[in-house]
Enzyme design. Sequence first.
Site, PDB file in Angstrom:
ATOM      1  N   THR A   1     -10.809  18.594 -18.341  1.00 39.52           N
ATOM      2  CA  THR A   1     -12.114  18.214 -19.619  1.00 39.52           C
ATOM      3  C   THR A   1     -10.933  16.874 -19.956  1.00 39.52           C
ATOM      4  OG1 THR A   1     -11.746  20.180 -20.726  1.00 39.52           O
ATOM      5  CG2 THR A   1     -11.293  18.472 -22.137  1.00 39.52           C
TER       6      THR A   1
ATOM      7  N   GLN B   1     -21.597  29.094 -14.869  1.00 41.83           N
ATOM      8  CA  GLN B   1     -20.503  29.459 -16.098  1.00 41.83           C
ATOM      9  C   GLN B   1     -22.347  30.400 -17.049  1.00 41.83           C
ATOM     10  OE1 GLN B   1     -21.225  26.479 -19.375  1.00 41.83           O
ATOM     11  NE2 GLN B   1     -21.642  28.109 -21.031  1.00 41.83           N
TER      12      GLN B   1
ATOM     13  N   ARG C   1     -22.895  24.697 -15.005  1.00 41.09           N
ATOM     14  CA  ARG C   1     -23.764  25.245 -15.680  1.00 41.09           C
ATOM     15  C   ARG C   1     -24.020  26.656 -15.095  1.00 41.09           C
ATOM     16  NH1 ARG C   1     -22.868  24.033 -21.363  1.00 41.09           N
ATOM     17  NH2 ARG C   1     -23.351  21.958 -21.495  1.00 41.09           N
TER      18      ARG C   1
ATOM     19  N   GLU D   1     -20.647  17.894 -21.648  1.00 39.00           N
ATOM     20  CA  GLU D   1     -20.514  17.884 -22.721  1.00 39.00           C
ATOM     21  C   GLU D   1     -20.170  16.338 -23.689  1.00 39.00           C
ATOM     22  OE1 GLU D   1     -20.711  22.951 -22.914  1.00 39.00           O
ATOM     23  OE2 GLU D   1     -18.979  22.029 -23.642  1.00 39.00           O
TER      24      GLU D   1
ATOM     25  N   GLU E   1     -18.134  15.391 -26.784  1.00 40.78           N
ATOM     26  CA  GLU E   1     -17.732  15.568 -28.140  1.00 40.78           C
ATOM     27  C   GLU E   1     -16.034  14.733 -28.785  1.00 40.78           C
ATOM     28  OE1 GLU E   1     -15.586  19.983 -27.361  1.00 40.78           O
ATOM     29  OE2 GLU E   1     -16.998  20.155 -25.451  1.00 40.78           O
TER      30      GLU E   1
ATOM     31  N   GLU F   1     -29.838  20.500 -22.048  1.00 39.74           N
ATOM     32  CA  GLU F   1     -30.594  20.329 -22.886  1.00 39.74           C
ATOM     33  C   GLU F   1     -30.898  19.390 -22.646  1.00 39.74           C
ATOM     34  OE1 GLU F   1     -28.581  20.938 -27.513  1.00 39.74           O
ATOM     35  OE2 GLU F   1     -26.648  20.003 -25.464  1.00 39.74           O
TER      36      GLU F   1
ATOM     37  N   ASP G   1     -11.786  24.934 -28.223  1.00 38.93           N
ATOM     38  CA  ASP G   1     -13.290  24.334 -27.754  1.00 38.93           C
ATOM     39  C   ASP G   1     -14.381  25.154 -28.479  1.00 38.93           C
ATOM     40  OD1 ASP G   1     -14.762  22.444 -26.930  1.00 38.93           O
ATOM     41  OD2 ASP G   1     -15.430  23.294 -25.466  1.00 38.93           O
TER      42      ASP G   1
ATOM     43  N   HIS H   1     -27.130  22.357 -31.035  1.00 39.66           N
ATOM     44  CA  HIS H   1     -26.643  22.847 -29.802  1.00 39.66           C
ATOM     45  C   HIS H   1     -26.527  24.150 -29.672  1.00 39.66           C
ATOM     46  CE1 HIS H   1     -24.362  22.503 -25.938  1.00 39.66           C
ATOM     47  NE2 HIS H   1     -23.596  23.445 -26.125  1.00 39.66           N
TER      48      HIS H   1
ATOM     49  N   LYS I   1     -15.448  25.921 -17.137  1.00 46.32           N
ATOM     50  CA  LYS I   1     -14.846  24.744 -18.029  1.00 46.32           C
ATOM     51  C   LYS I   1     -12.957  24.715 -18.003  1.00 46.32           C
ATOM     52  CE  LYS I   1     -18.277  25.008 -21.468  1.00 46.32           C
ATOM     53  NZ  LYS I   1     -19.089  24.077 -22.421  1.00 46.32           N
TER      54      LYS I   1
ATOM     55  N   ASP J   1     -16.202  17.765 -21.967  1.00 48.08           N
ATOM     56  CA  ASP J   1     -15.638  19.128 -21.342  1.00 48.08           C
ATOM     57  C   ASP J   1     -16.819  19.150 -20.440  1.00 48.08           C
ATOM     58  OD1 ASP J   1     -13.947  21.400 -21.243  1.00 48.08           O
ATOM     59  OD2 ASP J   1     -15.517  22.326 -22.849  1.00 48.08           O
TER      60      ASP J   1
END
Length: 438
Positions: A272, A255, A252, A214, A216, A385, A141, A148, A268, A248
Amino acid sequence: MSAERELSRAASKKSWLEAANDPASDFPIQNLPFGIFSDKRNAARRVGVAIGDAIVDLAALAAAGQLALPAGGAQHFSQPVLNGFIALGREAWRSVRLHLSTLLDAACATLRDDAQLRSRVLVAQADATLHLPLDIPGYTDFYSSKEHATNVGAMFRDPSKALLPNWSEMPIGYNGRASSVVASGTPIRRPMGQLLPPGAARPVFGACRKLDIELETAFVIGRGNALGEPIACSDAEDHIFGMVLLNDWSARDIQQWEYVPLGPFNAKSFATTISPWIVTLDALEPFRVAQPVQDPPPLAYLRHTGAHAFDISLEARLTPHRADRPVSPSPTTTITRTNFKQLYWTMAQQLAHHTVSGCNTRVGDLMGSGTISGATPDSFGSLLELTWNGARPVVLASGGTRGFLEDGDELTLTGWCQGEGYRVGFGTCTGMILPARG
């Protein structure tokens, strides 16, 4: 190459399958993505190609003598993953797409006028089950969106030093967990882990409270490289089979506690999700555009000439759990809209950097783009975000709000390239959140 590009650019090309001519369809004759499916008639997993609202069963088509590959390559159409077919190489991929584009063309009678043959080789997508299309040996990844990276750096560090010095010099990435990559539609279990409550001296163990997405994409390796033999940036796209959507999922709070000093781990690794249809680079060729200007200029091994981005519109939609759904229809909220072309580092640069040390790659390896965020708040690619770490919750169409995902919420990614009267789409990448165990 020129013939394939001309085929993909043929905006006026139509199929005798009317659903494929719908301007809103993700799967017109200009696309023809590859995947793995099964159905009620045949539980065996096998290779298919999406066209309109149908799937062309390549195993059945080959058995009927309508699709051949040299050196017995057609046997790979009956396999439960695409790796064997992909390993045949770019000429095989192109040969199949070109042949299908002829068979499915409105002017071709071979399938159009043979009802018995059509019944053997066409399966309604509504009657099919789509599966993980690959055996994925490795998953990486990247972290290639400047917007970002800046947002996250500003949120958790000094905003004036949001980007670390190395970010603008190389595509930052980490090795993810290939074993937990799942196909669209697979439910996602809320992870457990260590959390550090605000003001606490020691962590607690419990369910993730800040479960995120996420938005992606990812590219699939179509031709690997030997150990110790780097892939040149100028040659990197020749090693790519195609692209998928990728979510993904991210814990948080887990993390934030674990990522210093070695980066995310359990936050993570739990899941996925990828979309089931792999769109080839040849199908995306008409939508190639210039990448953002890179300042400072990258080191020599990361330089390439020409345009290496693609104009892919991306969206994320959230359907809330039942308690948050209104009586009226359409409870789904589009929470963000962004575009792949905004990524600072290109796929070619990502692959060149990944292998410059001598790292080998293998057919089926998956390379995530990293969260794709735009410059405006409505184009951010994560809830972290969009809500600024929960401080500004997203307002849903139902009237509810979300800081992060709740149990029962369903998240769907979509993506497409817009042509003149047609679109080359990726289908959907969907997952619903299940409660944590324990």
